[in-house]
Design a protein around this motif. Structure first.
Motif, PDB file in Angstrom:
ATOM      1  N   GLY A  57       0.868  -1.187   0.000  1.00 45.34           N
ATOM      2  CA  GLY A  57       0.000   0.000   0.000  1.00 45.34           C
ATOM      3  C   GLY A  57       0.896   1.225   0.000  1.00 45.34           C
ATOM      4  N   SER A  58       0.375   2.364  -0.398  1.00 45.43           N
ATOM      5  CA  SER A  58       1.222   3.566  -0.450  1.00 45.43           C
ATOM      6  C   SER A  58       1.358   4.186   0.939  1.00 45.43           C
ATOM      7  CB  SER A  58       0.656   4.578  -1.447  1.00 45.43           C
ATOM      8  OG  SER A  58      -0.342   5.357  -0.841  1.00 45.43           O
ATOM      9  N   GLY A  59       2.149   5.240   1.047  1.00 41.85           N
ATOM     10  CA  GLY A  59       2.445   5.865   2.335  1.00 41.85           C
ATOM     11  C   GLY A  59       1.206   6.263   3.127  1.00 41.85           C
ATOM     12  N   THR A  60       0.187   6.686   2.444  1.00 43.23           N
ATOM     13  CA  THR A  60      -1.036   7.086   3.135  1.00 43.23           C
ATOM     14  C   THR A  60      -1.656   5.892   3.857  1.00 43.23           C
ATOM     15  OG1 THR A  60      -1.343   8.748   1.424  1.00 43.23           O
ATOM     16  CG2 THR A  60      -3.245   8.300   2.832  1.00 43.23           C
ATOM     17  N   GLY A  61      -1.487   4.703   3.314  1.00 44.08           N
ATOM     18  CA  GLY A  61      -1.958   3.491   3.988  1.00 44.08           C
ATOM     19  C   GLY A  61      -1.301   3.355   5.353  1.00 44.08           C
ATOM     20  N   ALA A  62       0.007   3.611   5.390  1.00 47.30           N
ATOM     21  CA  ALA A  62       0.739   3.518   6.660  1.00 47.30           C
ATOM     22  C   ALA A  62       0.300   4.627   7.612  1.00 47.30           C
ATOM     23  CB  ALA A  62       2.244   3.594   6.401  1.00 47.30           C
ATOM     24  N   MET A  63       0.046   5.825   7.077  1.00 44.80           N
ATOM     25  CA  MET A  63      -0.431   6.923   7.931  1.00 44.80           C
ATOM     26  C   MET A  63      -1.775   6.532   8.546  1.00 44.80           C
ATOM     27  SD  MET A  63       0.366  10.228   5.469  1.00 44.80           S
ATOM     28  CE  MET A  63       0.188  11.572   6.651  1.00 44.80           C
ATOM     29  N   SER A  64      -2.639   5.972   7.724  1.00 46.11           N
ATOM     30  CA  SER A  64      -3.955   5.548   8.185  1.00 46.11           C
ATOM     31  C   SER A  64      -3.810   4.481   9.276  1.00 46.11           C
ATOM     32  CB  SER A  64      -4.749   5.013   6.990  1.00 46.11           C
ATOM     33  OG  SER A  64      -6.036   4.681   7.377  1.00 46.11           O
ATOM     34  N   CYS A 130       3.747  14.731  12.897  1.00 44.26           N
ATOM     35  CA  CYS A 130       4.374  15.710  11.993  1.00 44.26           C
ATOM     36  C   CYS A 130       5.020  15.006  10.808  1.00 44.26           C
ATOM     37  CB  CYS A 130       5.416  16.533  12.741  1.00 44.26           C
ATOM     38  SG  CYS A 130       6.848  15.587  13.288  1.00 44.26           S
ATOM     39  N   GLN A 131       5.519  15.826   9.890  1.00 45.45           N
ATOM     40  CA  GLN A 131       6.368  15.353   8.803  1.00 45.45           C
ATOM     41  C   GLN A 131       7.778  15.822   9.117  1.00 45.45           C
ATOM     42  OE1 GLN A 131       3.119  16.241   7.938  1.00 45.45           O
ATOM     43  NE2 GLN A 131       2.828  14.152   7.225  1.00 45.45           N
ATOM     44  N   HIS A 132       8.774  15.026   8.779  1.00 44.56           N
ATOM     45  CA  HIS A 132      10.146  15.526   8.880  1.00 44.56           C
ATOM     46  C   HIS A 132      10.351  16.548   7.766  1.00 44.56           C
ATOM     47  CE1 HIS A 132      14.740  14.503   8.886  1.00 44.56           C
ATOM     48  NE2 HIS A 132      14.494  15.632   9.487  1.00 44.56           N
ATOM     49  N   HIS A 133       9.810  16.213   6.607  1.00 43.22           N
ATOM     50  CA  HIS A 133       9.928  17.079   5.429  1.00 43.22           C
ATOM     51  C   HIS A 133       8.542  17.225   4.823  1.00 43.22           C
ATOM     52  CE1 HIS A 133      11.038  17.090   0.888  1.00 43.22           C
ATOM     53  NE2 HIS A 133      10.922  18.329   1.315  1.00 43.22           N
ATOM     54  N   GLU A 134       8.026  18.446   4.759  1.00 42.07           N
ATOM     55  CA  GLU A 134       6.731  18.683   4.098  1.00 42.07           C
ATOM     56  C   GLU A 134       7.006  18.720   2.595  1.00 42.07           C
ATOM     57  OE1 GLU A 134       3.505  18.815   2.803  1.00 42.07           O
ATOM     58  OE2 GLU A 134       3.133  18.937   4.966  1.00 42.07           O
ATOM     59  N   THR A 135       6.799  17.568   1.960  1.00 40.65           N
ATOM     60  CA  THR A 135       7.217  17.389   0.558  1.00 40.65           C
ATOM     61  C   THR A 135       6.522  18.357  -0.394  1.00 40.65           C
ATOM     62  OG1 THR A 135       7.172  15.066   1.216  1.00 40.65           O
ATOM     63  CG2 THR A 135       7.803  15.522  -1.042  1.00 40.65           C
ATOM     64  N   SER A 136       5.357  18.864  -0.011  1.00 38.48           N
ATOM     65  CA  SER A 136       4.622  19.750  -0.917  1.00 38.48           C
ATOM     66  C   SER A 136       5.322  21.100  -1.082  1.00 38.48           C
ATOM     67  CB  SER A 136       3.186  19.942  -0.431  1.00 38.48           C
ATOM     68  OG  SER A 136       3.168  20.494   0.865  1.00 38.48           O
ATOM     69  N   ILE A 162       8.577   9.862   5.237  1.00 34.84           N
ATOM     70  CA  ILE A 162       8.404   9.259   3.913  1.00 34.84           C
ATOM     71  C   ILE A 162       9.382   9.836   2.900  1.00 34.84           C
ATOM     72  CG2 ILE A 162       6.789   9.091   1.959  1.00 34.84           C
ATOM     73  CD1 ILE A 162       4.596   8.445   3.942  1.00 34.84           C
ATOM     74  N   SER A 163       9.586  11.147   2.920  1.00 38.45           N
ATOM     75  CA  SER A 163      10.466  11.726   1.899  1.00 38.45           C
ATOM     76  C   SER A 163      11.832  12.141   2.458  1.00 38.45           C
ATOM     77  CB  SER A 163       9.785  12.905   1.221  1.00 38.45           C
ATOM     78  OG  SER A 163       9.485  13.899   2.156  1.00 38.45           O
ATOM     79  N   THR A 164      12.200  11.651   3.655  1.00 36.22           N
ATOM     80  CA  THR A 164      13.555  11.949   4.140  1.00 36.22           C
ATOM     81  C   THR A 164      14.351  10.705   4.494  1.00 36.22           C
ATOM     82  OG1 THR A 164      12.565  12.339   6.305  1.00 36.22           O
ATOM     83  CG2 THR A 164      13.248  14.279   5.048  1.00 36.22           C
TER      84      THR A 164
END
Ligand SMILES: *Cc1c(COP(=O)(O)O)cnc(C)c1O
Length: 348
Positions: A57-64, A130-136, A162-164
């Protein structure tokens, strides 16, 4: 094709695994590979005696999964919301009726830590998301200060890396993060489709909730003890993940070698942006990507790169704002060439 999106350019030996015959998942061979990946992942994130769950599943699956299994057991969360991915934590908490405080951070800005501390004192949360890196936007949040505040006020820290992961230094044990997540197409730079949960040793005997059948922590952890997954895994992706992890573990300084490559490309491209007059919008920009502002307001660059040069970069939420990923295979010549093409399309 050249890719500066997620994932970036992938090495041939990993791509080739996708076209070869692959093993059946209900075998000792698959279990061994899965267990080995867990060992390497924990080593690279620095979570001694922790556990991982690898989901198809994608990263959002893990967040969920984190919200379903863990956040619902907590009283109140504070969410650092600095862009699309912070907002996703907010949506998830809302969806699962978890109490939360939405701590808004202006797009591309660093957190105002005095305001954050005041808010913690007023709102009294027991969890921070939180995010370590806000990828947006490309802003790297100062995770050390966030972690110090969590230690000071006894708050459980959950970090979306996810992105760091493998693009910025990160030590889960030192930061005392309870849960971290990543996914395959970002720092690991292999095809999308798997997400990874890191659980710290502290949560070893934690009583998680059961609010989602597919992402259930306990069920997944029980199966993983023998290297298996409760449901059909995306076998090829598990093999690609294992190969990529082995590669990184074999570097002279393991993840630090990978991080320094990413950093070098990032620094180089950020300098090129300066010379072309493209403003880097983020305060404290990450090495993972470069987010830069061009004059192009009707996606000329995005479309032109695909049609003329068979090349992908990522459009951002603001017109003319583009993002280039530095986690894939890329050389300085590639980056020079890319900038030249972008500039030509911008002025066409
Ligand atoms: C990519 C990403 C995600 C997950 O997005 P998916 O659409 O599920 O792949 C979550 N958080 C961050 C910071 C990301 O960069």
């Amino acid at each position: 094709m050249k890719s500066y999106v997620f994932p970036g350019n992938i090495s041939d030996d990993i791509m080739e695994l996708g076209s070869e015959p692959f093993i059946y998942m209900r075998t000792d061979e698959f279990s061994d590979i899965n267990k080995e990946s867990e060992k390497y992942l924990l080593e690279l994130v620095h979570a001694k005696n922790g556990r991982t769950i690898i989901y198809t599943g994608s990263g959002t699956g893990a967040m969920s999964a984190v919200v379903e299994n863990y956040v619902t057991t907590r009283n109140k969360s504070i969410i650092i919301n600095g862009g699309s991915f912070g907002k996703r934590w907010v949506s998830l908490c809302k969806y699962y009726n978890c109490e939360y405080y939405d701590f808004n951070v202006e797009f591309g800005r660093q957190i105002d830590f005095n305001r954050l501390e005041d808010t913690i004192i007023n709102e009294n949360p027991d969890t921070l998301l939180c995010q370590h890196h806000e990828t947006s936007s490309g802003v790297l949040f100062d995770i050390k200060i966030i972690s110090d505040l969590c230690k000071k006020y006894n708050i459980s820290l959950i970090v979306d890396i996810i992105s760091t992961f493998l693009a910025e230094e990160f030590n889960m044990d030192e930061l005392q993060a309870d849960i971290c997540i990543t996914s395959t197409q970002k720092g690991l730079n292999i095809p999308p489709g798997l997400s990874i949960i890191f659980l710290s040793e502290k949560l070893k005997h934690y009583k998680f909730n059961h609010n989602g059948y597919y992402w259930d922590f306990e069920d997944n952890l029980n199966n993983l003890s023998r290297g298996q997954t409760p449901f059909s895994p995306a076998t090829i992706l598990y093999l690609q993940l294992n190969k990529r992890l082995k590669e990184i573990i074999s570097y002279p300084q393991k993840e630090l070698t990978n991080i320094s490559q990413v950093r070098e490309n990032s620094r180089y491209f950020k300098k090129i942006c300066e010379s072309y007059g493209w403003e880097i919008k983020a305060e404290n920009p990450s090495c993972a990507i470069t987010g830069f502002q061009t004059k192009d307001t009707d996606r000329k660059i995005f479309k032109g790169l695909i049609n003329k040069y068979n090349t992908y970069i990522m459009p951002g939420a603001i017109p003319g704002f583009y993002r280039v990923n530095h986690m894939g295979l890329q050389t300085k010549e590639d980056l020079n060439e890319l900038a030249k093409q972008i500039s030509e399309l911008e002025n066409s």
